[in-house]
Scaffold this motif. Structure first.
Motif, PDB file in Angstrom:
ATOM      1  N   ALA A 162       0.620  -1.451   0.359  1.00  0.00           N
ATOM      2  CA  ALA A 162       0.297  -0.039   0.103  1.00  0.00           C
ATOM      3  C   ALA A 162       1.014   0.984  -0.307  1.00  0.00           C
ATOM      4  N   ALA A 163       0.246   2.265  -1.255  1.00  0.00           N
ATOM      5  CA  ALA A 163       1.064   3.505  -0.730  1.00  0.00           C
ATOM      6  C   ALA A 163      -0.007   4.828  -0.761  1.00  0.00           C
ATOM      7  N   SER A 164       0.698   5.677   0.069  1.00  0.00           N
ATOM      8  CA  SER A 164       0.993   7.410   0.126  1.00  0.00           C
ATOM      9  C   SER A 164       2.135   7.793   0.616  1.00  0.00           C
ATOM     10  N   GLY A 165       1.133   8.824   0.512  1.00  0.00           N
ATOM     11  CA  GLY A 165       1.839   9.953   0.039  1.00  0.00           C
ATOM     12  C   GLY A 165       1.773  10.840  -1.600  1.00  0.00           C
ATOM     13  N   ARG A 166       1.935   9.595  -2.126  1.00  0.00           N
ATOM     14  CA  ARG A 166       1.950  10.314  -3.843  1.00  0.00           C
ATOM     15  C   ARG A 166       1.252   9.209  -4.214  1.00  0.00           C
ATOM     16  N   THR A 167       0.003   9.669  -5.465  1.00  0.00           N
ATOM     17  CA  THR A 167      -0.294   8.567  -6.351  1.00  0.00           C
ATOM     18  C   THR A 167       0.860   7.468  -6.443  1.00  0.00           C
ATOM     19  N   ILE A 168       1.088   6.466  -7.084  1.00  0.00           N
ATOM     20  CA  ILE A 168       1.532   5.654  -7.652  1.00  0.00           C
ATOM     21  C   ILE A 168       1.306   5.298  -8.999  1.00  0.00           C
ATOM     22  N   SER A 169       0.936   5.840  -9.292  1.00  0.00           N
ATOM     23  CA  SER A 169      -0.247   5.929 -10.783  1.00  0.00           C
ATOM     24  C   SER A 169       0.977   5.858 -11.885  1.00  0.00           C
ATOM     25  N   SER A 170       2.177   7.062 -11.813  1.00  0.00           N
ATOM     26  CA  SER A 170       3.191   6.581 -12.401  1.00  0.00           C
ATOM     27  C   SER A 170       4.341   6.479 -12.236  1.00  0.00           C
ATOM     28  N   TYR A 171       4.451   5.246 -11.892  1.00  0.00           N
ATOM     29  CA  TYR A 171       5.165   4.392 -11.317  1.00  0.00           C
ATOM     30  C   TYR A 171       5.454   3.402 -11.451  1.00  0.00           C
ATOM     31  N   ALA A 172       6.636   2.412 -12.397  1.00  0.00           N
ATOM     32  CA  ALA A 172       6.990   1.606 -12.144  1.00  0.00           C
ATOM     33  C   ALA A 172       7.158   0.511 -10.929  1.00  0.00           C
ATOM     34  N   MET A 173       6.006  -0.375 -10.303  1.00  0.00           N
ATOM     35  CA  MET A 173       5.970  -1.078  -8.991  1.00  0.00           C
ATOM     36  C   MET A 173       7.087  -2.325  -9.524  1.00  0.00           C
ATOM     37  N   GLY A 174       8.092  -2.847  -8.190  1.00  0.00           N
ATOM     38  CA  GLY A 174       8.122  -4.041  -8.498  1.00  0.00           C
ATOM     39  C   GLY A 174       8.496  -4.910  -6.849  1.00  0.00           C
ATOM     40  N   TRP A 175       8.817  -6.229  -6.446  1.00  0.00           N
ATOM     41  CA  TRP A 175       9.167  -6.728  -5.669  1.00  0.00           C
ATOM     42  C   TRP A 175      10.166  -7.302  -5.629  1.00  0.00           C
ATOM     43  N   PHE A 176      10.980  -7.457  -4.637  1.00  0.00           N
ATOM     44  CA  PHE A 176      11.704  -7.972  -4.277  1.00  0.00           C
ATOM     45  C   PHE A 176      11.873  -8.784  -2.888  1.00  0.00           C
ATOM     46  N   ARG A 177      13.238  -9.291  -3.044  1.00  0.00           N
ATOM     47  CA  ARG A 177      12.730  -9.985  -2.249  1.00  0.00           C
ATOM     48  C   ARG A 177      14.850 -10.400  -1.290  1.00  0.00           C
ATOM     49  N   GLN A 178      14.949 -10.815   0.280  1.00  0.00           N
ATOM     50  CA  GLN A 178      16.611 -10.859   0.144  1.00  0.00           C
ATOM     51  C   GLN A 178      16.166 -12.164   1.034  1.00  0.00           C
ATOM     52  N   ALA A 179      16.985 -13.164   1.527  1.00  0.00           N
ATOM     53  CA  ALA A 179      17.361 -14.328   2.389  1.00  0.00           C
ATOM     54  C   ALA A 179      18.203 -14.423   3.169  1.00  0.00           C
ATOM     55  N   PRO A 180      18.210 -14.525   4.365  1.00  0.00           N
ATOM     56  CA  PRO A 180      19.586 -14.550   5.400  1.00  0.00           C
ATOM     57  C   PRO A 180      20.815 -15.115   4.717  1.00  0.00           C
ATOM     58  N   GLY A 181      21.686 -14.030   4.400  1.00  0.00           N
ATOM     59  CA  GLY A 181      22.810 -14.056   4.073  1.00  0.00           C
ATOM     60  C   GLY A 181      23.141 -14.224   2.669  1.00  0.00           C
ATOM     61  N   LYS A 182      22.406 -13.923   2.098  1.00  0.00           N
ATOM     62  CA  LYS A 182      22.151 -13.523   0.164  1.00  0.00           C
ATOM     63  C   LYS A 182      21.513 -11.819   0.090  1.00  0.00           C
ATOM     64  N   GLU A 183      22.258 -11.621  -0.574  1.00  0.00           N
ATOM     65  CA  GLU A 183      22.049 -10.376  -1.731  1.00  0.00           C
ATOM     66  C   GLU A 183      20.577 -10.217  -2.064  1.00  0.00           C
ATOM     67  N   ARG A 184      19.762  -9.065  -1.775  1.00  0.00           N
ATOM     68  CA  ARG A 184      18.907  -9.001  -2.165  1.00  0.00           C
ATOM     69  C   ARG A 184      18.221  -8.941  -3.762  1.00  0.00           C
ATOM     70  N   GLU A 185      17.290  -9.292  -3.982  1.00  0.00           N
ATOM     71  CA  GLU A 185      16.897  -9.749  -5.474  1.00  0.00           C
ATOM     72  C   GLU A 185      16.422  -9.566  -6.401  1.00  0.00           C
ATOM     73  N   PHE A 186      15.916  -9.383  -7.809  1.00  0.00           N
ATOM     74  CA  PHE A 186      14.386  -9.303  -8.272  1.00  0.00           C
ATOM     75  C   PHE A 186      13.329  -9.787  -8.319  1.00  0.00           C
ATOM     76  N   VAL A 187      12.589  -9.360  -8.322  1.00  0.00           N
ATOM     77  CA  VAL A 187      11.659 -10.929  -7.394  1.00  0.00           C
ATOM     78  C   VAL A 187      10.456 -10.719  -9.288  1.00  0.00           C
ATOM     79  N   ALA A 188       9.781  -9.624  -9.433  1.00  0.00           N
ATOM     80  CA  ALA A 188       8.797  -9.030 -10.349  1.00  0.00           C
ATOM     81  C   ALA A 188       8.550  -7.647 -10.492  1.00  0.00           C
ATOM     82  N   ALA A 189       8.034  -6.928 -11.348  1.00  0.00           N
ATOM     83  CA  ALA A 189       8.451  -5.728 -11.662  1.00  0.00           C
ATOM     84  C   ALA A 189       6.756  -5.833 -12.738  1.00  0.00           C
TER      85      ALA A 189
END
Length: 119
Positions: free
Chosen positions: A23-50
Motif C-alpha cells: 500500500a502506497a501513501s504520500g503520492r499516487t503510484i500511478s506514474s511509477y513502475a512498481m516491483g518486488w524484491f526479496r532477500q534471504a538470510p545471508g544473501k543479496e537482495r534479488e529482483f522478483v517481479a515488476a
C-alpha cells in the motif's frame, strides 16, 4: 515522497500460496513502475517481479515465472504479488519498490514483510 507498506507475509507450507500487498501513501503510484524484491538470510537482495505504471507490462525473475503474478490497482494505490506453489527457497523478506521504470526500480522502498515456506 512515497511511503510503501507491505503486508500479507507469513508462514506457509511448501506448495501453498500467499498474496502480498504493498500500500502506497504520500503520492499516487500511478506514474511509477512498481516491483518486488526479496532477500534471504545471508544473501543479496534479488529482483522478483515488476509491473509498468499502466500495468500492461510485467517481468519476472526466472525462479518465479509461472508461479508468481504481479498486479496493481492504481485506484487503490496498491500493488500485489500473488505467490503460488511456494517452495522453501522462496523464504525471504519481501520488499516493495517504486521507480521510473521496470528496469529502474528503487526510488522508494518499503520495510519488508517476512515470508517463510516450510518443507
Amino acid at each position: 515522497q512515497v511511503q510503501l507498506v507491505e503486508s500479507g507475509g507469513g508462514l506457509v507450507q511448501a506448495g501453498g500460496s500467499l498474496r502480498l500487498s504493498c500500500a502506497a501513501s504520500g503520492r499516487t503510484i500511478s506514474s511509477y513502475a512498481m516491483g518486488w524484491f526479496r532477500q534471504a538470510p545471508g544473501k543479496e537482495r534479488e529482483f522478483v517481479a515488476a509491473v509498468s505504471w499502466t500495468g500492461g507490462s510485467t517481468r519476472y525473475a526466472d525462479s518465479v515465472k509461472a508461479r508468481f503474478t504481479i498486479s496493481r490497482d492504481n485506484a487503490k494505490n496498491t500493488v500485489f504479488l500473488q505467490m503460488n506453489s511456494l517452495k522453501p527457497e522462496d523464504t525471504a523478506v519481501y520488499y516493495c519498490a517504486a521507480g521510473s521504470g521496470t528496469l529502474s526500480l528503487g526510488d522508494y522502498w518499503g520495510q519488508g514483510t517476512q515470508v517463510t515456506v516450510s518443507s
